[in-house]
Design an enzyme around this catalytic site. Structure first.
Site, PDB file in Angstrom:
ATOM      1  N   LYS A   1       0.922  -1.232  -0.031  1.00  0.00           N
ATOM      2  CA  LYS A   1       0.208  -0.044   0.127  1.00  0.00           C
ATOM      3  C   LYS A   1       0.782   1.307  -0.159  1.00  0.00           C
ATOM      4  O   LYS A   1       0.425   2.173  -0.548  1.00  0.00           O
ATOM      5  CB  LYS A   1      -0.929  -0.022   1.277  1.00  0.00           C
ATOM      6  CG  LYS A   1      -2.013  -0.951   1.274  1.00  0.00           C
ATOM      7  CD  LYS A   1      -3.074  -0.905   0.184  1.00  0.00           C
ATOM      8  CE  LYS A   1      -4.313  -1.552   0.519  1.00  0.00           C
ATOM      9  NZ  LYS A   1      -4.304  -3.228   0.785  1.00  0.00           N
TER      10      LYS A   1
ATOM     11  N   SER B   1       1.949  -9.791  -1.096  1.00  0.00           N
ATOM     12  CA  SER B   1       1.640  -8.431  -0.686  1.00  0.00           C
ATOM     13  C   SER B   1       1.630  -7.851   0.604  1.00  0.00           C
ATOM     14  O   SER B   1       1.920  -6.351   0.910  1.00  0.00           O
ATOM     15  CB  SER B   1       0.050  -8.310  -1.138  1.00  0.00           C
ATOM     16  OG  SER B   1      -0.620  -9.109  -0.457  1.00  0.00           O
TER      17      SER B   1
ATOM     18  N   GLU C   1     -10.215   5.719   2.954  1.00  0.00           N
ATOM     19  CA  GLU C   1     -11.142   4.431   3.323  1.00  0.00           C
ATOM     20  C   GLU C   1      -9.904   3.432   3.766  1.00  0.00           C
ATOM     21  O   GLU C   1      -8.761   3.513   3.284  1.00  0.00           O
ATOM     22  CB  GLU C   1     -11.961   4.002   2.334  1.00  0.00           C
ATOM     23  CG  GLU C   1     -11.243   3.038   1.358  1.00  0.00           C
ATOM     24  CD  GLU C   1     -10.206   3.561   0.556  1.00  0.00           C
ATOM     25  OE1 GLU C   1     -10.033   4.637   0.441  1.00  0.00           O
ATOM     26  OE2 GLU C   1      -9.375   2.598  -0.057  1.00  0.00           O
TER      27      GLU C   1
HETATM   28  C1  LIG Z   1      -5.190  -3.996   0.812  1.00  0.00           C
HETATM   29  C2  LIG Z   1      -4.539  -5.334   0.694  1.00  0.00           C
HETATM   30  C3  LIG Z   1      -4.705  -6.291  -0.235  1.00  0.00           C
HETATM   31  C4  LIG Z   1      -5.874  -6.142  -1.441  1.00  0.00           C
HETATM   32  O1  LIG Z   1      -5.859  -4.845  -2.017  1.00  0.00           O
HETATM   33  P1  LIG Z   1      -5.448  -4.766  -3.424  1.00  0.00           P
HETATM   34  O2  LIG Z   1      -5.751  -3.207  -3.811  1.00  0.00           O
HETATM   35  O3  LIG Z   1      -6.523  -5.831  -4.321  1.00  0.00           O
HETATM   36  O4  LIG Z   1      -3.971  -5.173  -3.618  1.00  0.00           O
HETATM   37  C5  LIG Z   1      -4.019  -7.236  -0.535  1.00  0.00           C
HETATM   38  N1  LIG Z   1      -3.038  -7.721  -0.030  1.00  0.00           N
HETATM   39  C6  LIG Z   1      -2.759  -6.911   1.388  1.00  0.00           C
HETATM   40  C7  LIG Z   1      -1.303  -7.471   2.238  1.00  0.00           C
HETATM   41  C8  LIG Z   1      -3.417  -5.879   1.656  1.00  0.00           C
HETATM   42  O5  LIG Z   1      -3.071  -4.767   2.698  1.00  0.00           O
END
Ligand SMILES: *Cc1c(COP(=O)(O)O)cnc(C)c1O
Length: 388
Positions: free
Chosen positions: A90, A372, A112
């Protein structure tokens, strides 16, 4: 040739656009006019790239997961977005957008958040750049992601708990949009590749750093890239520079919750229908009357009834494969990574890891999973589920 970029009106094929209330057309149009020039300017690039390196800790490593590779009979690599400052991808986006907001003369930032990762990443960059920051979060998420609520507050931001609606990400976006309509001078720092044009393209460009690095790090062109999809920002980041490499299979892992047949899921690509949500035409989980159905996922970051318009487009042209992953499959994948590789993943990322179970790989395949985020925020969920 297939096209993966927006047209002049902000559409990917038939999806996207800026379907917004009239009061927001001023700020949105201004953003749409200015963002590309700012993002492509030398001064922006210089400041953004320096911060990605020194503040975020990029490039994030590409890690060869030897034990997972042995288990799945392929060469499995993890793109370690979990090692970024604040613990997820993020920050790539919030850092870019805060520089843009600064350039546009904004000082009041709203955002948000679902899992709270975007709230933390926004509060972080607001602290750094001395901006006022208000984070909207659904009441359910405030409860299940308590560690992140604490972090957001400690970073100096305000948290508005949204009691209306289902108490998850949809409620938070609705409330932030409502505030923005009342305060059009504020800057809405959207956390995923969703919302009205120009947000999906802007977020895609800022997250594309992931695949830019990946192209250089991977030993040869990968056979698969797998990412979780909530709105689509980490997936877009991981896929972006591979869209035109048609041999690279792109896999989008979405949240099937307790199963599509139970109605308790957030599998928008598998079970959504065309509709309009939060300013863009996309796939939406809805009933026969076209009313948005409250989604469900154990993972707050994937608990959203829509998906970025790029994903509706990629699915319609067959460029991605969507795999729906149930709660318990994600939980088991999180445990497996923790105990085989010593890496505790976020529940969202665990959906991408669970996709490894569903694909038949060849021995020489190179498979990249976009990790992620890290799992600190989900420890309570893990410990409770596995009875520790
Ligand atoms: C917010 C988040 C996601 C999902 O959001 P995307 O916009 O689809 O990437 C996935 N993994 C993590 C660790 C997140 O914080």
């Amino acid at each position: 040739m297939k096209n993966y970029q927006i047209d002049s009106k902000g559409y990917y094929g038939e999806f996207g656009g800026a379907l917004i209330p009239y009061v927001l057309s001023g700020p949105i149009n201004k953003l749409a006019e200015d963002y590309k020039e700012i993002l492509e300017s030398d001064s922006f690039k210089k400041e953004y790239e320096a911060l990605l390196k020194e503040y975020v800790g990029r490039p994030s490593p590409l890690y060869h997961a030897a034990n997972l590779s042995e288990k799945y009979g392929a060469n499995i690599y993890l793109k370690r977005e979990d090692l970024n400052h604040t613990g997820a991808h993020k920050i790539n986006n919030t850092l870019g957008q805060i520089l843009l907001a600064k350039q546009l003369g904004k000082s009041n930032v709203i955002a948000e958040t679902g899992a709270g990762q975007h709230g933390v990443a926004t509060a972080t960059v607001c602290a750094k750049f001395g901006m006022k920051c208000t984070i909207f979060m659904g009441a359910l998420d405030v409860k299940r992601q308590a560690p992140n609520v604490g972090r957001i507050k400690f970073l100096g931001a305000d948290v508005v708990t949204v009691e209306s609606g289902g108490g998850a990400l949809t409620s938070a976006v609705d409330a932030a949009l409502g505030y923005w309509i009342e305060n059009p001078d504020s800057y809405f720092l959207i956390g995923s590749a969703v919302g009205p044009h120009p947000y999906p393209d802007m977020v895609a460009r800022l997250q594309s750093i992931i695949s830019k690095e990946l192209k250089v790090q991977v030993p040869r062109q990968p056979d698969y890239i797998i990412a979780s999809v909530g709105g689509g920002s980490n997936a877009t980041g991981a896929f972006y520079h591979f869209f035109d490499d048609e041999q690279v299979k792109l896999v989008a892992a979405e949240a099937e919750g307790k199963g599509i047949e139970t109605g308790k899921h957030a599998a928008t690509l598998t079970a959504g229908k065309e509709g309009v949500l939060h300013g863009s035409r996309t796939l939406v989980i809805q009933d026969e009357k076209g009313e948005v159905v409250e989604p469900y996922s154990i993972s707050s970051g994937l608990d959203y009834p829509g998906v970025g318009p790029l994903y509706a487009h990629l699915l319609s042209i067959g460029r991605i494969e969507a795999l729906a992953i149930k709660d318990d499959e994600a939980l088991n994948a999180a445990k497996l990574l923790s105990q085989k590789e010593g890496i505790i993943p976020a529940l969202e990322s665990a959906h991408a890891l669970a996709a490894l179970e569903k694909i038949n790989f060849k021995k020489d395949d190179i498979v990249v999973v976009n990790l992620s985020g890290r799992g600190d925020k989900d420890m309570n969920t893990y410990l409770n589920y596995f009875n520790y």
